[in-house]
Write a protein that holds these residues in place. Structure first.
Motif, PDB file in Angstrom:
ATOM      1  N   SER A 169      49.879  10.460  96.002  1.00 21.71           N
ATOM      2  CA  SER A 169      48.454  10.415  95.686  1.00 21.71           C
ATOM      3  C   SER A 169      47.697  11.137  96.796  1.00 21.71           C
ATOM      4  N   TYR A 170      47.133  12.276  96.434  1.00 24.31           N
ATOM      5  CA  TYR A 170      46.431  13.090  97.423  1.00 24.31           C
ATOM      6  C   TYR A 170      45.041  12.519  97.701  1.00 24.31           C
ATOM      7  N   LYS A 171      44.793  12.248  98.973  1.00 21.39           N
ATOM      8  CA  LYS A 171      43.463  11.801  99.362  1.00 21.39           C
ATOM      9  C   LYS A 171      42.604  13.026  99.636  1.00 21.39           C
ATOM     10  N   GLN A 172      41.306  12.868  99.397  1.00 17.01           N
ATOM     11  CA  GLN A 172      40.412  13.990  99.651  1.00 17.01           C
ATOM     12  C   GLN A 172      40.450  14.342 101.131  1.00 17.01           C
ATOM     13  N   LYS A 173      40.621  15.631 101.402  1.00 20.28           N
ATOM     14  CA  LYS A 173      40.708  16.098 102.780  1.00 20.28           C
ATOM     15  C   LYS A 173      39.345  16.012 103.463  1.00 20.28           C
ATOM     16  N   GLN A 174      39.376  15.753 104.767  1.00 20.12           N
ATOM     17  CA  GLN A 174      38.148  15.805 105.547  1.00 20.12           C
ATOM     18  C   GLN A 174      37.894  17.259 105.925  1.00 20.12           C
ATOM     19  N   VAL A 175      36.787  17.779 105.472  1.00 17.94           N
ATOM     20  CA  VAL A 175      36.469  19.189 105.676  1.00 17.94           C
ATOM     21  C   VAL A 175      35.050  19.311 106.184  1.00 17.94           C
ATOM     22  N   PRO A 289      49.283  20.865 122.944  1.00 20.48           N
ATOM     23  CA  PRO A 289      48.575  20.537 121.693  1.00 20.48           C
ATOM     24  C   PRO A 289      47.741  19.261 121.811  1.00 20.48           C
ATOM     25  N   GLY A 290      48.223  18.294 122.602  1.00 24.53           N
ATOM     26  CA  GLY A 290      47.468  17.055 122.783  1.00 24.53           C
ATOM     27  C   GLY A 290      46.168  17.278 123.526  1.00 24.53           C
ATOM     28  N   THR A 291      46.191  18.182 124.491  1.00 26.30           N
ATOM     29  CA  THR A 291      44.974  18.501 125.246  1.00 26.30           C
ATOM     30  C   THR A 291      43.953  19.193 124.343  1.00 26.30           C
ATOM     31  N   ALA A 292      44.448  20.103 123.487  1.00 21.29           N
ATOM     32  CA  ALA A 292      43.561  20.783 122.536  1.00 21.29           C
ATOM     33  C   ALA A 292      42.919  19.774 121.587  1.00 21.29           C
ATOM     34  N   TYR A 293      43.710  18.796 121.168  1.00 20.87           N
ATOM     35  CA  TYR A 293      43.214  17.740 120.275  1.00 20.87           C
ATOM     36  C   TYR A 293      42.095  16.949 120.958  1.00 20.87           C
ATOM     37  N   ASN A 294      42.332  16.552 122.203  1.00 20.44           N
ATOM     38  CA  ASN A 294      41.340  15.760 122.933  1.00 20.44           C
ATOM     39  C   ASN A 294      40.049  16.541 123.155  1.00 20.44           C
ATOM     40  N   ARG A 295      40.178  17.854 123.436  1.00 18.63           N
ATOM     41  CA  ARG A 295      38.977  18.662 123.643  1.00 18.63           C
ATOM     42  C   ARG A 295      38.180  18.793 122.357  1.00 18.63           C
ATOM     43  N   MET A 296      38.880  18.932 121.233  1.00 20.03           N
ATOM     44  CA  MET A 296      38.194  19.018 119.944  1.00 20.03           C
ATOM     45  C   MET A 296      37.410  17.738 119.676  1.00 20.03           C
ATOM     46  N   LYS A 297      38.036  16.587 119.963  1.00 22.11           N
ATOM     47  CA  LYS A 297      37.366  15.305 119.744  1.00 22.11           C
ATOM     48  C   LYS A 297      36.090  15.206 120.574  1.00 22.11           C
ATOM     49  N   ALA A 298      36.162  15.682 121.820  1.00 21.87           N
ATOM     50  CA  ALA A 298      34.993  15.628 122.695  1.00 21.87           C
ATOM     51  C   ALA A 298      33.873  16.522 122.169  1.00 21.87           C
ATOM     52  N   LEU A 299      34.227  17.701 121.687  1.00 19.40           N
ATOM     53  CA  LEU A 299      33.220  18.622 121.155  1.00 19.40           C
ATOM     54  C   LEU A 299      32.565  18.065 119.893  1.00 19.40           C
ATOM     55  N   LEU A 300      33.360  17.454 119.036  1.00 19.35           N
ATOM     56  CA  LEU A 300      32.815  16.849 117.814  1.00 19.35           C
ATOM     57  C   LEU A 300      31.816  15.755 118.154  1.00 19.35           C
ATOM     58  N   LYS A 301      32.182  14.921 119.135  1.00 20.58           N
ATOM     59  CA  LYS A 301      31.309  13.815 119.531  1.00 20.58           C
ATOM     60  C   LYS A 301      30.006  14.335 120.115  1.00 20.58           C
ATOM     61  N   GLN A 302      30.108  15.345 120.979  1.00 24.31           N
ATOM     62  CA  GLN A 302      28.916  15.928 121.590  1.00 24.31           C
ATOM     63  C   GLN A 302      27.970  16.527 120.549  1.00 24.31           C
ATOM     64  N   ALA A 303      28.575  17.106 119.486  1.00 19.30           N
ATOM     65  CA  ALA A 303      27.772  17.773 118.453  1.00 19.30           C
ATOM     66  C   ALA A 303      27.295  16.817 117.363  1.00 19.30           C
ATOM     67  N   GLY A 304      27.714  15.531 117.436  1.00 18.22           N
ATOM     68  CA  GLY A 304      27.313  14.564 116.420  1.00 18.22           C
ATOM     69  C   GLY A 304      27.980  14.796 115.076  1.00 18.22           C
ATOM     70  N   LEU A 305      29.191  15.341 115.103  1.00 23.83           N
ATOM     71  CA  LEU A 305      29.920  15.653 113.871  1.00 23.83           C
ATOM     72  C   LEU A 305      30.930  14.556 113.542  1.00 23.83           C
ATOM     73  N   PRO A 306      31.444  14.504 112.304  1.00 20.52           N
ATOM     74  CA  PRO A 306      32.430  13.489 111.917  1.00 20.52           C
ATOM     75  C   PRO A 306      33.677  13.552 112.802  1.00 20.52           C
ATOM     76  N   ASP A 307      34.300  12.402 112.995  1.00 22.51           N
ATOM     77  CA  ASP A 307      35.482  12.288 113.847  1.00 22.51           C
ATOM     78  C   ASP A 307      36.729  12.680 113.049  1.00 22.51           C
ATOM     79  N   ILE A 308      36.948  13.977 112.878  1.00 25.90           N
ATOM     80  CA  ILE A 308      38.069  14.479 112.083  1.00 25.90           C
ATOM     81  C   ILE A 308      39.292  14.741 112.963  1.00 25.90           C
ATOM     82  N   ARG A 309      40.442  14.985 112.312  1.00 30.14           N
ATOM     83  CA  ARG A 309      41.672  15.338 113.025  1.00 30.14           C
ATOM     84  C   ARG A 309      41.709  16.845 113.286  1.00 30.14           C
TER      85      ARG A 309
END
Length: 389
Positions: A169-175, A289-309
């Protein structure tokens, strides 16, 4: 020396307790002795029907002594046989499915006695606590394990073949929407260290490990292409390693958008290492790759964007590519999917942006056909859509 009895040979007798017993030869031990499969029934007629079914199932089969193994014992042998055949990370995944799910549920059963009903009950329990994708992957692993047992003449047939694979069952992707994507692009422009990595991700849809594993020898600056050859991952124990791409289709050459090709040409002029995106602190190493992931999370939070993977940036690329008219076959090649059908199944969802674009396209070609008389209808439809939005 006793004559070797052929597989399928059998006998029937009535037991002292009144029940009927039948047995057929299903294989032979190393010394030539027969391996029997026993069948029981209350009446001779019922026994005959069961025997006939067993004989049919055993035709062309000559099992070995190992058919007495428990599934748990066979799992140990199978894991050893897979070492060196698949990547360490893949083998670790197999081991996780086996130790956490397959062995606890089915391990104590003799492998030759596992039935399709046992497998179905196993799936039913998994469906109560795992995502459908996880159950599908466990199904694939179990099927491979028992197929190997069948090929080794340990079981006459693979019971998993008789079970309907669990539905996915495919869940709607976060985009990220057009507006959110514009906000994220503005955020990465302010980050001189990470801008190029995230810009490349958003314009290529590479997997995180593939992106971190890019080397300058993979980039053809004249042609504006990238050769995706490897992936970076953390192995057990926290060791950063490089290996092959996820699938054979993962090794691919992609044509870069002009802006991305130019960005990499400029970046190469000041490169100090073989990695396109080196570790900011230790440039002789690729970015973790883990560092890139963490930096993306920080940028999303700073920009007020959804907490996506991080993987949702890949989904964002794919969705916007489809919205812009890229066909599924081409997109499948860009993403490194083995089959275009998988790409189609994965991105069956639509976003509001995609729906609006589809409506615009339909309106454009209908206007071409019907002319100005369609415009009043278009205007009222547009107003209704804006009100519902």
């Amino acid at each position: 020396m006793a004559k070797r009895r052929p597989s399928g040979d059998g006998m029937v007798r009535k037991r002292e307790d009144g029940r009927w017993e039948g047995r057929i030869v299903v294989g032979h031990k190393d010394n030539g002795d027969s391996i029997f499969h026993y069948v029981y029934a209350d009446t001779q007629k019922e026994l005959t029907a069961k025997l006939r079914k067993s004989i049919t199932a055993s035709q062309g089969v000559d099992l070995t002594e190992r058919s007495r193994l428990t599934l748990s014992e066979w799992l140990d042998q199978w894991l050893v046989s897979m070492d060196g055949v698949v990547r360490p990370s893949t083998l670790n995944g197999y081991r996780s499915y086996i130790e956490n799910h397959i062995r606890p549920s089915l391990g104590e059963k003799r492998i030759s006695q596992i039935k399709a009903t046992d497998v179905q009950k196993f799936y039913d329990k998994l469906n109560q606590r795992l995502a459908s994708g996880s159950v599908r992957r466990i199904h694939t692993v179990l099927h491979g394990i028992l197929k190997a047992a069948q090929q080794a003449r340990i079981i006459p047939k693979n019971p998993v073949d008789e079970v309907t694979p669990p539905k996915f069952s495919y869940k709607q992707k976060q985009v990220l929407t057009d507006e959110q994507l514009a906000i994220f692009m503005a955020a990465i422009r302010e980050d001189a260290i990470w801008h190029d990595l995230f810009y490349t991700e958003l314009t290529t849809g590479l997997r995180r490990g593939e992106l971190c594993g890019l080397m300058w020898k993979d980039f053809d600056e004249e042609a504006g292409t990238l050769q995706v050859r490897r992936t970076v991952r953390r192995e057990k124990g926290g060791i950063l390693t490089t290996g092959d791409t996820k699938t054979y289709a993962g090794s691919r050459k992609i044509i870069l958008p002009p802006s991305t090709a130019q960005l990499l040409r400029e970046r190469k002029k000041t490169a100090l290492t073989e990695w396109i995106f080196p570790n900011p602190i230790k440039p002789e190493l690729p970015t973790d790759p883990g560092t890139a992931y963490n930096r993306m999370k920080a940028l999303l939070k700073q920009a007020g964007l959804p907490d996506i993977r991080f993987h949702d940036l890949r989904h964002t690329f794919a969705t916007h590519a489809l919205t812009s008219g890229v066909d599924v076959k081409t997109l499948s090649g860009l993403l490194g999917h083995t089959r275009a059908a998988f790409t189609l199944d994965t991105y069956t969802h639509t976003t509001g942006d995609m729906q609006k674009r589809a409506a615009e396209i339909v309106g454009e070609f209908l206007t071409d056909i019907f002319g100005e008389e369609l415009k009043p209808w278009e205007e009222s439809a547009k107003a209704a859509m804006e009100q519902s939005a």
